[in-house]
Scaffold this motif. Sequence first.
Motif, PDB file in Angstrom:
ATOM      1  N   MET A   1       3.329  -4.334  -1.495  1.00  0.00           N
ATOM      2  CA  MET A   1       2.299  -5.027  -2.290  1.00  0.00           C
ATOM      3  C   MET A   1       2.942  -6.150  -3.096  1.00  0.00           C
ATOM      4  SD  MET A   1      -0.522  -3.348  -4.871  1.00  0.00           S
ATOM      5  CE  MET A   1       0.662  -2.780  -6.070  1.00  0.00           C
ATOM      6  N   ALA A   6      -2.681  -7.995  -5.038  1.00  0.00           N
ATOM      7  CA  ALA A   6      -2.685  -6.840  -4.144  1.00  0.00           C
ATOM      8  C   ALA A   6      -3.487  -7.131  -2.883  1.00  0.00           C
ATOM      9  CB  ALA A   6      -3.281  -5.642  -4.865  1.00  0.00           C
ATOM     10  N   ASP A  33      -1.057   6.271  -0.204  1.00  0.00           N
ATOM     11  CA  ASP A  33      -0.542   4.946  -0.559  1.00  0.00           C
ATOM     12  C   ASP A  33      -1.607   4.103  -1.251  1.00  0.00           C
ATOM     13  OD1 ASP A  33       1.893   5.608   0.507  1.00  0.00           O
ATOM     14  OD2 ASP A  33       1.603   4.516   2.392  1.00  0.00           O
ATOM     15  N   HIS A  36      -2.432   5.591  -4.817  1.00  0.00           N
ATOM     16  CA  HIS A  36      -1.317   5.494  -5.767  1.00  0.00           C
ATOM     17  C   HIS A  36      -0.977   4.037  -6.092  1.00  0.00           C
ATOM     18  CE1 HIS A  36       2.566   5.984  -7.675  1.00  0.00           C
ATOM     19  NE2 HIS A  36       3.166   5.351  -6.692  1.00  0.00           N
ATOM     20  N   ASN A  37      -0.897   3.213  -5.081  1.00  0.00           N
ATOM     21  CA  ASN A  37      -0.413   1.847  -5.287  1.00  0.00           C
ATOM     22  C   ASN A  37      -1.487   0.862  -5.722  1.00  0.00           C
ATOM     23  OD1 ASN A  37       2.348   2.282  -4.571  1.00  0.00           O
ATOM     24  ND2 ASN A  37       1.733   2.386  -2.426  1.00  0.00           N
ATOM     25  N   VAL A  38      -2.706   1.044  -5.221  1.00  0.00           N
ATOM     26  CA  VAL A  38      -3.764   0.070  -5.476  1.00  0.00           C
ATOM     27  C   VAL A  38      -4.904   0.662  -6.299  1.00  0.00           C
ATOM     28  CG1 VAL A  38      -5.278  -1.660  -4.420  1.00  0.00           C
ATOM     29  CG2 VAL A  38      -3.194  -0.963  -3.230  1.00  0.00           C
ATOM     30  N   GLN A 300       7.089   9.651  -9.646  1.00  0.00           N
ATOM     31  CA  GLN A 300       6.452   8.335  -9.532  1.00  0.00           C
ATOM     32  C   GLN A 300       5.225   8.200 -10.418  1.00  0.00           C
ATOM     33  OE1 GLN A 300       6.030   6.984  -5.307  1.00  0.00           O
ATOM     34  NE2 GLN A 300       7.025   8.936  -4.830  1.00  0.00           N
ATOM     35  N   ARG A 302       3.043   7.333 -13.463  1.00  0.00           N
ATOM     36  CA  ARG A 302       3.242   6.254 -14.420  1.00  0.00           C
ATOM     37  C   ARG A 302       2.916   6.656 -15.850  1.00  0.00           C
ATOM     38  NH1 ARG A 302       0.167   4.454 -10.110  1.00  0.00           N
ATOM     39  NH2 ARG A 302       1.078   2.843  -8.788  1.00  0.00           N
TER      40      ARG A 302
END
Length: 342
Positions: A1, A6, A33, A36-38, A300, A302
Amino acid sequence: MSPERATIPVLDLSTARRPYGSFSPEFIGQLRDAAHNVGFFQITGYGAAPGQAEELLGLLRRFFELPLEERMKLDNRLSPHFRGYTRMGTEVTQGKADAREQIDYSPEREPIHNYPAEQPYWLLQGPNLWPDHAMPELKPAAMAWAELMSGVGMELLRGIAVSLGLPEEHFDAPFSDEPAWMGKLVHYVGGVVEAAGDQGVGSHADYGFVTLLLQDDVGGLEVLPPGTTEWATVEPIPGALVVNVGEMLEVATEGYLVATIHRVKAPPPGVDRYSVPFFWSPRLDSVIDAVPLPPELKAQARGLSDDPANPMLASFGLNMLKGRMRAHPDVTERHYPGLMQR
């Protein structure tokens, strides 16, 4: 990303399970993914009947073309349960008017009048307001959509559980019996609410578990995932659903999953935008405990992206009530002036 902007993933829900019923590892990896990421992704293959999405969006257009006096028969100020029609520019996000009008609806249940003082969220339960005479076809179409979305929301939540190393039924209990989902039928119009400027809906995170959004082809939804610096546009895909993670999952995973900030830009003057957000949410009395994450995922996490002025709460009912009161201060002032003092 990209650290700037994004990319919004697209997942096919029809590929989520293998022929003998368990989730596909490939799908679970994509889901993990994205969540978690977006915190946002789109899904296709979710089981809508042919033409169902298009029919519902067409009914929205017809409702919002009714004379204002007809729409006002559903005025949400008449509902102590925050249901019914919200006039253009009267819902508030981040203290500023939104350039939209809408119908809010939830499960049709009897109101609860005698509830403990520490559980004021029960006032959210009650009947909806529908245009039964002017447009009797709207209610069954909207409720059928809610039934479909409830199944999709539960399937995604089970996939999310597996993606976190949990049994797929981990989140089932809070949704059993009487989940407190919420649907909206929304119309955005640019250039008619001076106080809104270009704000269709101001930047915010959703307070439930999973949000499922049907949007038309006009666009305007923008998201700002963690670690990025530029708003990313969620481009409309015909018939697809936009999915995002809510605050309850961020709380439960201590920030491994993210309730991503998003907003809607109002369309240009003279352009109409229609959307149907659905918030898949548990029983009002649910309290969400932290989930036991595997060490590699916990490392991981946050932490919570908490705003001191708008704290996340582990009690779903209190989180939802807080959101409803902030969005509709006129309803709160009319029916629950005492709660405004808390």
